[in-house]
Design an enzyme around this catalytic site. Structure first.
Site, short mmCIF file in Angstrom:
data_model
loop_
_atom_site.label_atom_id
_atom_site.label_comp_id
_atom_site.label_asym_id
_atom_site.label_seq_id
_atom_site.Cartn_x
_atom_site.Cartn_y
_atom_site.Cartn_z
N GLU A 160 7.02 -1.26 -7.50
CA GLU A 160 8.10 -1.57 -7.88
C GLU A 160 8.60 -0.58 -8.44
O GLU A 160 8.06 1.14 -9.02
CB GLU A 160 8.10 -2.64 -9.57
CG GLU A 160 9.24 -2.78 -10.14
CD GLU A 160 10.26 -4.26 -9.67
OE1 GLU A 160 11.26 -2.96 -9.18
OE2 GLU A 160 10.19 -5.12 -8.80
N ARG A 179 10.23 2.62 -6.80
CA ARG A 179 9.42 3.37 -6.36
C ARG A 179 8.26 3.70 -6.50
O ARG A 179 7.61 4.80 -6.67
CB ARG A 179 10.29 4.48 -6.51
CG ARG A 179 11.78 4.46 -5.19
CD ARG A 179 12.48 5.73 -5.15
NE ARG A 179 13.85 4.90 -4.49
CZ ARG A 179 14.47 6.47 -4.95
NH1 ARG A 179 14.48 7.77 -5.85
NH2 ARG A 179 15.95 6.14 -4.57
N ASP A 200 9.77 9.97 -6.03
CA ASP A 200 9.53 8.96 -5.72
C ASP A 200 8.20 8.43 -5.51
O ASP A 200 7.33 9.96 -5.12
CB ASP A 200 10.10 8.51 -4.11
CG ASP A 200 9.41 7.67 -3.14
OD1 ASP A 200 8.99 6.76 -3.42
OD2 ASP A 200 10.27 6.39 -2.55
N ARG A 218 6.11 6.04 -4.27
CA ARG A 218 5.01 5.07 -3.90
C ARG A 218 4.13 6.07 -2.77
O ARG A 218 3.23 5.24 -2.20
CB ARG A 218 6.23 4.90 -2.24
CG ARG A 218 7.05 3.73 -3.35
CD ARG A 218 7.97 3.02 -2.84
NE ARG A 218 8.88 3.76 -2.27
CZ ARG A 218 10.17 4.03 -1.37
NH1 ARG A 218 10.20 2.52 -1.04
NH2 ARG A 218 11.02 4.74 -1.70
#
Length: 431
Positions: A302, A304, A342, A344
């Site tokens: 959720e 990134r 980010d 991720r």
């Protein structure tokens, strides 16, 4: 080393049922454990690899750090504390076997191909039947079932004639017929460290420190190489025959999608997450109807992987900044709040593709270069990239799209210039 402390006896609630027995708190930072089975991660068969035993019913049998169910393990603890669940409960796996057989594929034992999930996790009741009969509490980390998926966007595509019902992949009522699998994270720490270009020692130490010391075994049990992290897993949706995913001659349409609750579930229009997801599902259905196979891999990362609280703080910062919500400040506002654009880090993402035996994705529905680079870097060929049609982009999401295209994300269209990026295109908070 080991430590023990007397646990206080909880005051029972009249309606809560039996409480867990009082006793000593046992820290599992000591070595050893009579009866623990070894794990040989890249072994070619399940018997040689050994089972992942992360349950707490018989601690001597544990051969991993952490417990099953990812972030849901905390809810299990609440159920035990409330007396609603027995610590000694063992899952009855009768009739829970996968609806479709996945693998085994050569990638399962190719060193370094899979480091963040257990390829044998869906078939433990079969491949580890002997160990289960001997009393080992082995839990599946993957479940495979079938479902009908009904989305308003698919119904609309059916009504407008973009999709045709065939009764095999799409019903007349607009239900897409899929095979789906839920996958819990299982990290092989030496492999994860290599994937991120750091030492296993550094990885273990940072994991220990950044989780507030939740898992002392990370720094005290170097003999335990497998970690069940307390994070969300992923779900995959397969349109067509799952066995075709491993056949490079069969056209594969795929999207790797990271969770966005606001858009995916509630239709928030500040981003393109749901439109991209539903567009990919439509492409997957069409691909299956052409004789191919479709895949959507949905990961719970959720915001990134920054979380929803951080994401909403960034939304406020974007909308309130001087000059309004502009694409030239899109990534900067995230970095100001989170310290990074980010988190991720798609390095682990291709593992699920290797689990499915995928060697080639003919049509990748994604504009993300991070995902594309991770997939191709893992040795999976990508044919063409399919972007989202302009008419599916919500007006308030134009800021996101312009920022991404200017940053080098894939687009077949015109890349906005510096002046265009400075124009406020996102509405204000009160609009």
């Amino acid at each position: 080393m080991s430590a023990e402390a007397d646990a206080a006896t909880p005051t029972p609630s009249p309606a809560a049922g039996p409480k867990p027995a009082a006793g000593h708190i046992r820290l599992t930072s000591h070595s050893g454990g009579f009866g623990a089975l070894p794990i040989r991660w890249d072994a070619p068969t399940a018997a040689e690899r050994g089972p992942v035993v992360g349950t707490t019913s018989k601690r001597a049998h544990r051969n991993v750090i952490g417990t099953h169910s990812g972030s849901y393990s905390v809810y299990r603890a609440l159920a035990v504390a409330a007396g609603a669940l027995s610590r000694q409960h063992k899952a009855d796996l009768t009739n829970t076997m996968p609806t479709d057989l996945i693998g085994p594929y050569p990638q399962w034992s190719e060193p370094g191909k899979i480091v963040s999930l257990d390829p044998w996790g869906a078939s433990v009741a079969d491949v580890f039947a002997t160990e289960l009969a001997a009393g080992y509490d082995i839990r599946p980390t993957i479940a495979v079932t079938k479902a009908h998926v009904i989305l308003p966007e698919v119904l609309e595509a059916l009504q407008k004639g973009r999709l045709k019902a065939d009764g095999k992949f799409l019903t007349a009522g607009g239900a897409a017929m899929v095979t789906k699998a839920a996958i819990e994270p299982v990290w092989y720490l030496p492999g994860v460290a290599r994937r991120f270009g750091c030492s296993e020692t550094d990885l273990r130490r940072v994991l220990f420190e950044e989780t507030g010391g939740m898992y002392p075994e990370l720094v005290t049990r170097s003999d335990l190489e497998v970690f069940l992290p307390p994070i969300g897993g992923q779900t995959i949706y397969i349109f067509g025959n799952p066995r075709d995913l491993a056949n490079p001659a069969v056209e594969l349409t795929a999207r790797v999608h990271d969770e966005c609750n606001g858009s995916d579930v509630f239709g928030s229009d500040i981003c393109t997450c749901r439109p991209y997801l539903t567009h990919a599902i439509e492409e997957c259905i069409q691909g299956a109807q052409r004789g191919g196979v479709g895949l959507v891999a949905y990961s719970r990362k959720e915001g990134r992987a920054l979380g929803e609280v951080t994401k909403f703080l960034v939304y406020n910062a974007r909308k309130r900044q001087v000059g309004g919500d502009t694409a030239d400040q899109y990534f900067a506002r995230t970095e100001c709040v989170a310290g990074v654009q980010d988190m991720r880090f798609q390095e682990l993402m291709p593992d699920v593709l290797h689990w499915l035996g995928i060697r080639k994705i003919h049509r990748l529905v994604s504009m993300s270069n991070m995902k594309y680079d991770a997939i191709t870097g893992a040795g999976i060929e990508v044919g063409v990239r399919v972007n989202i049609p302009d008419e599916l982009i919500p007006a308030d999401a134009r800021v996101e799209m312009d920022a991404k295209m200017a940053a080098g994300y894939f687009t077949p269209g015109v890349v906005p210039d510096a002046e265009e990026l400075k124009k406020a295109k996102g509405r204000g908070l009160d609009a």
